[in-house]
Design a protein around this motif. Structure first.
Motif, PDB file in Angstrom:
ATOM      1  N   GLU A 361       0.746  -1.203  -0.008  1.00 37.72           N
ATOM      2  CA  GLU A 361       0.071   0.009  -0.066  1.00 37.72           C
ATOM      3  C   GLU A 361       0.959   1.308  -0.128  1.00 37.72           C
ATOM      4  OE1 GLU A 361      -3.971   1.278   2.152  1.00 37.72           O
ATOM      5  OE2 GLU A 361      -2.207   1.119   3.446  1.00 37.72           O
ATOM      6  N   VAL A 362       0.762   2.057  -1.077  1.00 39.06           N
ATOM      7  CA  VAL A 362       1.442   3.221  -1.236  1.00 39.06           C
ATOM      8  C   VAL A 362       0.642   4.447  -1.144  1.00 39.06           C
ATOM      9  CG1 VAL A 362       3.097   4.578  -2.603  1.00 39.06           C
ATOM     10  CG2 VAL A 362       3.379   2.072  -2.525  1.00 39.06           C
ATOM     11  N   GLU A 363       0.897   5.301  -0.245  1.00 37.25           N
ATOM     12  CA  GLU A 363      -0.058   6.492  -0.172  1.00 37.25           C
ATOM     13  C   GLU A 363       0.966   7.774  -0.153  1.00 37.25           C
ATOM     14  OE1 GLU A 363      -3.477   5.372   3.199  1.00 37.25           O
ATOM     15  OE2 GLU A 363      -1.617   5.033   3.571  1.00 37.25           O
ATOM     16  N   LEU A 364       0.265   8.796  -0.962  1.00 38.13           N
ATOM     17  CA  LEU A 364       0.929   9.908  -1.145  1.00 38.13           C
ATOM     18  C   LEU A 364       0.312  10.992  -0.807  1.00 38.13           C
ATOM     19  CD1 LEU A 364       3.369  11.670  -2.361  1.00 38.13           C
ATOM     20  CD2 LEU A 364       2.337  11.658  -4.612  1.00 38.13           C
ATOM     21  N   ILE A 365       0.619  11.930   0.134  1.00 38.99           N
ATOM     22  CA  ILE A 365      -0.346  13.104   0.584  1.00 38.99           C
ATOM     23  C   ILE A 365       0.476  14.677   0.304  1.00 38.99           C
ATOM     24  CG2 ILE A 365      -1.636  14.225   2.530  1.00 38.99           C
ATOM     25  CD1 ILE A 365      -0.622  11.322   3.849  1.00 38.99           C
ATOM     26  N   ILE A 366      -0.131  15.140  -0.720  1.00 40.83           N
ATOM     27  CA  ILE A 366       0.569  16.443  -0.835  1.00 40.83           C
ATOM     28  C   ILE A 366      -0.561  17.586  -0.814  1.00 40.83           C
ATOM     29  CG2 ILE A 366       2.100  15.458  -2.425  1.00 40.83           C
ATOM     30  CD1 ILE A 366       0.608  16.056  -4.886  1.00 40.83           C
ATOM     31  N   PRO A 367      -0.084  19.102  -0.793  1.00 45.36           N
ATOM     32  CA  PRO A 367      -1.086  20.141  -0.709  1.00 45.36           C
ATOM     33  C   PRO A 367      -1.961  20.200  -1.866  1.00 45.36           C
ATOM     34  CG  PRO A 367       1.361  20.833  -0.260  1.00 45.36           C
ATOM     35  CD  PRO A 367       1.296  19.397  -0.755  1.00 45.36           C
ATOM     36  N   HIS A 368      -3.351  20.660  -1.831  1.00 45.33           N
ATOM     37  CA  HIS A 368      -4.026  20.807  -2.915  1.00 45.33           C
ATOM     38  C   HIS A 368      -3.861  22.037  -3.658  1.00 45.33           C
ATOM     39  CE1 HIS A 368      -7.354  21.192  -5.220  1.00 45.33           C
ATOM     40  NE2 HIS A 368      -7.791  22.523  -4.694  1.00 45.33           N
TER      41      HIS A 368
END
Length: 484
Positions: A361-368
């Motif tokens: 499971e690879v999750e990437l969180i970046i600013p909108h």
């Protein structure tokens, strides 16, 4: 006269052709990723003259002759200092977890710098808590305070930190402050700069920006570390610059910056002090290696080793990039990443895709929303191929998510100053901590989960419906990858 102008025109064309041909050969012969070389060639040919000028300014690693010579001379004595850490009982490879063991091997072979146990860590995610903690430690300082930051922006609690530093200097504490020239122009124009110097604080501009040096040193090579070391007993690092978010970039339309810092005690503090000493010597030529840590770690104590991973000109090339790749490749269950600027190398994109394709499971969180329009559009150029490989992408709506973190299998993490862009991973002075502490990592994972709860997951079906205009801007700004 007409023949003269005709001659000048032909001469200009010939000179320009020779210039472009020479730069093209330089790009082709330079050993680097093919994608970067192709991007530079497109910039050079699509933007006549401007592209050539951009390559001279930003195309190659150029620290400047004097700094480059210093960095080369420094490597051996600093390497000797690092290597001595292998002899202390805080370095015990036999007790290391599988995640950090190979990272210790890599950093030891390339930089003679081992992972050290016996540290305590505190994750701080509230800007008020961070700044009040820093102020409290400054007020208790007895001998020395060393700081390096990319941005120092006056206002709010950042001014309280400045006041605490001035008071510390007046009571005899040696204070050294190194700030990036391009990142902190407002500080150097403020009264705080003069007041600090009048109080006896050594304040230096790192990589000073000057119109007279634009062709002598690469301008976008920056001092991007964030380090505080107090009495060689307490240290901080992380993503937060010396700013109070309530007073910083309020008109940028992205909301308040969201950051973390890690407060560290133990043997790794001395290592972070040595990294500050490296940066100080690069600028001044003065050597300030700290004392070696006591390393008094008892076998029955919880080890929780930390690998301090520095990068930048003069140090082994691409070390943080290698550590990041190695960490992701070791994942057995999950990889969760937060980064404000996502313009990765082709190798890193392939690593993320392969990791997702093997069922992790690879999750990437970046600013909108991002404070750099170019980066925002360039980041989105990677969405399609990543989501097709199974990577989950979340866009954060709670401000500008500036935290730089990677959590592997909820057991091991990387935190520090490094963005997932070419400049951070290949160019700037940066610092990352590789942390083998399951309790701390779980805290980091839960903080990342709180970011996800303030985010929307990008839906692949809806993403495919975006306009031609959006697709066009993504590809255009993707071409400027080497400048981002």
């Amino acid at each position: 006269m007409e023949k003269f102008y005709h001659f000048l025109t032909l001469a200009g064309i010939v000179v320009y052709w020779l210039l472009v041909a020479g730069v093209t050969l330089r790009v082709v012969l330079k050993r680097r990723a093919v994608s970067i070389s192709l991007a530079w060639l497109m910039i050079i040919y699509i933007l006549p003259i401007v592209g050539v000028i951009c390559y001279f300014l930003f195309g190659e690693m150029n620290l400047g002759k004097k700094r480059a010579e210093r960095a080369k001379e420094m490597f051996e004595p600093f390497g000797h200092w690092f290597n001595q850490l292998n002899d202390c009982n805080a370095h015990s490879p036999e007790t290391m977890g599988r995640h950090i063991y190979k990272i210790d091997q890599l950093c030891n072979h390339r930089l003679s710098l081992p992972a050290l146990s016996g540290n305590t860590l505190s994750l701080q995610s509230s800007p008020q808590d961070i700044l009040h903690s820093v102020i409290n430690d400054i007020e208790n300082a007895q001998t020395s305070i060393q700081m390096v930051f990319y941005i120092w922006h006056p206002g709010g609690l950042a001014d309280s930190v400045a006041t605490a530093l001035i008071q510390a200097a007046k009571r005899g504490v040696k204070v050294r402050l190194l700030l990036d020239s391009a990142g902190s122009p407002r500080f150097f124009r403020s009264p705080w700069y003069t007041m600090m110097r009048d109080a006896g604080i050594e304040v230096l501009q790192a990589l000073e920006v000057s119109p007279w040096r634009i062709f002598l040193r690469r301008l976008d090579l920056r001092q991007h570390r964030k380090i505080i070391v107090i009495d060689e007993l307490v240290a901080y690092t992380g993503s937060m610059n010396m700013v109070d978010p309530a007073y910083f970039k309020q008109n940028s339309g992205v909301g308040q910056w969201v950051d973390i810092m890690v407060r560290v005690t133990g043997p790794s503090v001395n290592v972070m002090s040595a990294i500050h000493g490296w940066d100080w010597e690069v600028e001044t030529g003065r050597r300030m290696l700290p004392s070696l840590p006591e390393c008094s770690v008892e076998p029955e104590e919880v080890q929780n080793p930390i690998q301090v991973v520095p990068s930048g000109p003069g140090m082994p090339e691409y070390l943080i990039h290698q550590v990041l790749t190695l960490a992701i490749n070791q994942a057995n269950e999950s990889v969760r990443i937060t980064t404000p600027y996502f313009v990765p190398s082709a190798d890193l994109v392939e690593t993320l895709k392969m990791t997702a394709q093997r069922g992790i499971e690879v999750e990437l969180i970046i600013p909108h929303k991002n404070d750099s329009m170019m980066v925002q559009w360039a980041s989105r150029a990677f969405y399609t191929e990543l989501m097709q490989a199974g990577v989950k992408i979340y866009e954060f709506y709670g401000g500008l998510l500036h935290t730089k973190s990677v959590v592997i299998d909820r057991q091991f993490c990387l935190v520090g100053t490094v963005n997932m862009d070419m400049r951070s991973l290949w160019l700037n002075f940066e610092l990352t901590l590789a942390i083998d502490d399951e309790t701390f990592t779980q805290e980091m994972y839960e903080l990342q989960q709180s970011y996800i709860e303030q985010s929307y997951r990008v839906d692949f079906t809806e993403w495919q419906k975006r306009s031609f205009y959006s697709r066009f801007l993504e590809r255009v700004f993707y071409l400027f990858n080497p400048l981002l």
